[in-house]
Design an enzyme around this catalytic site. Structure first.
Site, mmCIF file in Angstrom:
data_model
loop_
_atom_site.group_PDB
_atom_site.id
_atom_site.type_symbol
_atom_site.label_atom_id
_atom_site.label_comp_id
_atom_site.label_asym_id
_atom_site.label_seq_id
_atom_site.Cartn_x
_atom_site.Cartn_y
_atom_site.Cartn_z
ATOM 1 N N GLU A 44 -3.377 -2.217 98.389
ATOM 2 C CA GLU A 44 -3.821 -2.372 96.864
ATOM 3 C C GLU A 44 -5.572 -1.577 97.456
ATOM 4 O O GLU A 44 -6.271 -2.479 98.934
ATOM 5 C CB GLU A 44 -4.343 -3.354 96.481
ATOM 6 C CG GLU A 44 -3.225 -3.760 95.653
ATOM 7 C CD GLU A 44 -2.717 -5.179 94.922
ATOM 8 O OE1 GLU A 44 -3.865 -5.911 95.347
ATOM 9 O OE2 GLU A 44 -1.628 -5.209 94.970
ATOM 10 N N LEU A 73 -0.969 -2.003 92.322
ATOM 11 C CA LEU A 73 -1.119 -2.816 92.436
ATOM 12 C C LEU A 73 0.599 -4.234 91.801
ATOM 13 O O LEU A 73 0.576 -4.554 90.261
ATOM 14 C CB LEU A 73 -2.371 -3.769 90.811
ATOM 15 C CG LEU A 73 -3.838 -3.502 91.192
ATOM 16 C CD1 LEU A 73 -4.775 -3.290 90.077
ATOM 17 C CD2 LEU A 73 -4.142 -3.433 92.263
ATOM 18 N N GLU A 75 2.477 -6.169 94.171
ATOM 19 C CA GLU A 75 2.504 -7.033 95.197
ATOM 20 C C GLU A 75 4.090 -7.433 96.267
ATOM 21 O O GLU A 75 4.898 -6.735 97.096
ATOM 22 C CB GLU A 75 2.139 -8.131 95.422
ATOM 23 C CG GLU A 75 0.473 -8.119 95.839
ATOM 24 C CD GLU A 75 -0.297 -8.434 94.700
ATOM 25 O OE1 GLU A 75 -1.004 -7.586 94.536
ATOM 26 O OE2 GLU A 75 0.853 -8.049 94.070
ATOM 27 N N GLN A 97 -4.450 -8.740 99.407
ATOM 28 C CA GLN A 97 -5.548 -8.629 99.195
ATOM 29 C C GLN A 97 -6.390 -9.910 99.187
ATOM 30 O O GLN A 97 -7.598 -9.840 99.433
ATOM 31 C CB GLN A 97 -6.166 -7.842 97.735
ATOM 32 C CG GLN A 97 -7.823 -7.441 97.575
ATOM 33 C CD GLN A 97 -7.346 -6.250 96.335
ATOM 34 O OE1 GLN A 97 -7.798 -6.825 94.989
ATOM 35 N NE2 GLN A 97 -8.496 -4.952 96.708
ATOM 36 N N PRO A 104 3.492 -13.092 93.937
ATOM 37 C CA PRO A 104 4.594 -11.947 93.587
ATOM 38 C C PRO A 104 5.424 -10.741 94.521
ATOM 39 O O PRO A 104 5.873 -10.494 93.986
ATOM 40 C CB PRO A 104 3.377 -10.936 93.024
ATOM 41 C CG PRO A 104 2.400 -11.578 91.825
ATOM 42 C CD PRO A 104 1.768 -12.345 93.492
ATOM 43 N N HIS A 144 -7.965 -17.018 94.201
ATOM 44 C CA HIS A 144 -8.636 -16.209 95.516
ATOM 45 C C HIS A 144 -9.082 -17.305 97.233
ATOM 46 O O HIS A 144 -9.768 -16.990 97.724
ATOM 47 C CB HIS A 144 -10.157 -15.401 95.265
ATOM 48 C CG HIS A 144 -9.802 -14.072 94.296
ATOM 49 N ND1 HIS A 144 -9.449 -14.490 93.362
ATOM 50 C CD2 HIS A 144 -10.538 -12.982 94.954
ATOM 51 C CE1 HIS A 144 -9.427 -13.615 92.677
ATOM 52 N NE2 HIS A 144 -10.361 -12.765 93.471
#
Length: 339
Positions: A44, A73, A75, A97, A104, A144
């Site tokens: 991505e 987007l 995975e 990312q 996913p 994240h």
């Protein structure tokens, strides 16, 4: 399968330069793309944007959209497409990312990527690298700042490695790309912009090997990824109190290379393990078990750990209290020395 032997890259910038870990990864990817036309980079925003952390900056411009591919987007689609490309002789490098976005694609990684070489009795190779920026310390939002490396280290058929500095980043990404087995490549995102000298004329360490970074006699401290710098800083601070810590960068989590750890513990009698990941059912749990089995009569204290807590990763305002820091590592060292 044996670790790859890396040929000297061609076309890279001068022999010695000061680079960030992020730039070292970029140079390593560039060297692999130049060396082998079957190497592809996909993920991505890796193309036109150059990646969220700019790891792939400039690669699409120089190698074209057919070699550096911006993906949807998705995975699961990224990993599934890479598997198909690998069957057809390509060597895809997939970027996830952020660490928390890998799930996913978890089914494709565990059920397909890890199994096809074994399932085909060696006829189908899976030379795929999955790059994962991992860990906390950047003030990010939920999903994240995860440390999921233990989940993948548990799965047969996958190799799992983590660089901690620019020199290893440059060489290890190239070695991972040349490996015929799938490699999960965990990159410490809070270390992306730390710098060091990179000499491309020096022979790299083997990919699946740990390394002693600092000799010592009081206790052994072992870590990987983002915690290596923390442990080196802790060793410098401990020196002021007359404590001489040996620091080992594990570098490879599957397969583990614990020979240097065993040798060190047999000399120091003590081991402290450090990681950002929660401690329960983790890589550090496995290392503690193996050291206890192999070095039982050399241990002067139990194997102790400084890890993240067994909770979901907290909001960014609380991560300073969640992540093991220099003081927490030194507290565990003090506990070990007190036995």
């Amino acid at each position: 399968m044996a670790a790859p032997t890396l040929e000297r890259p061609t076309g890279t910038a001068g022999a010695t330069q000061t680079v960030t870990l992020a730039k070292a990864l970029n140079l390593g990817l560039r060297a692999s793309l130049e060396r082998d036309p079957k190497v592809l980079v996909m993920g991505e925003d890796v193309g036109r944007l150059g990646g969220v952390f700019r790891i792939t900056d400039g690669l699409q411009k120089d190698f074209g959209e057919h070699r550096v591919l911006d993906t949807p987007l998705a995975e699961s689609g990224i990993i599934g497409t890479a598997i198909g490309l690998a069957i057809r002789g390509y060597r895809p490098v997939c970027e996830i990312q952020f660490d928390g976005f890998i799930f996913p694609g978890f089914d494709q990684i565990i059920s397909q990527l890890a199994k096809l070489h074994f399932r085909s009795q060696g006829k189908v190779k899976m030379p795929i690298v999955v790059r994962v920026p991992f860990g906390g310390g950047i003030g990010a939002v939920e999903h994240h700042s995860e440390s999921p490396e233990s989940l993948f280290a548990h799965i047969g058929g996958l190799k799992v490695v983590s660089c901690s500095n620019p020199v290893d980043a440059y060489w290890m990404i190239q070695q991972a790309i040349e490996c015929d087995d799938p490699v999960l490549f965990f990159e410490p995102k809070r270390r992306y912009y730390e710098k060091s000298e990179l000499d491309t004329t020096v022979d790299p360490a083997p990919l699946f090997s740990s390394r002693v970074l600092r000799g010592g006699s009081s206790a052994t401290v072992a870590a990987y990824g983002p915690m290596v710098r923390t442990c080196l800083d802790a060793a410098t601070a401990a020196e002021e109190d007359g404590i001489d810590l040996e620091v080992i960068d594990l570098r490879t989590l599957s397969p583990l290379d614990l020979g240097p750890v065993f040798d060190s513990v047999r000399r120091t009698g003590r081991l402290v393990l450090a990681s950002e990941a929660p401690g329960e059912s983790s890589v550090t749990s496995e290392i503690a078990t193996q050291v206890q089995q192999e070095c039982f009569y050399s241990l002067e204290a139990p194997v102790l750990r400084a890890t993240g807590f067994d909770t979901p990763y907290p909001p960014s305002k609380l991560e300073e209290g969640y992540l093991p820091d220099l003081d927490r590592v030194l507290d565990v060292v003090d506990r070990s020395l007190a036995y």
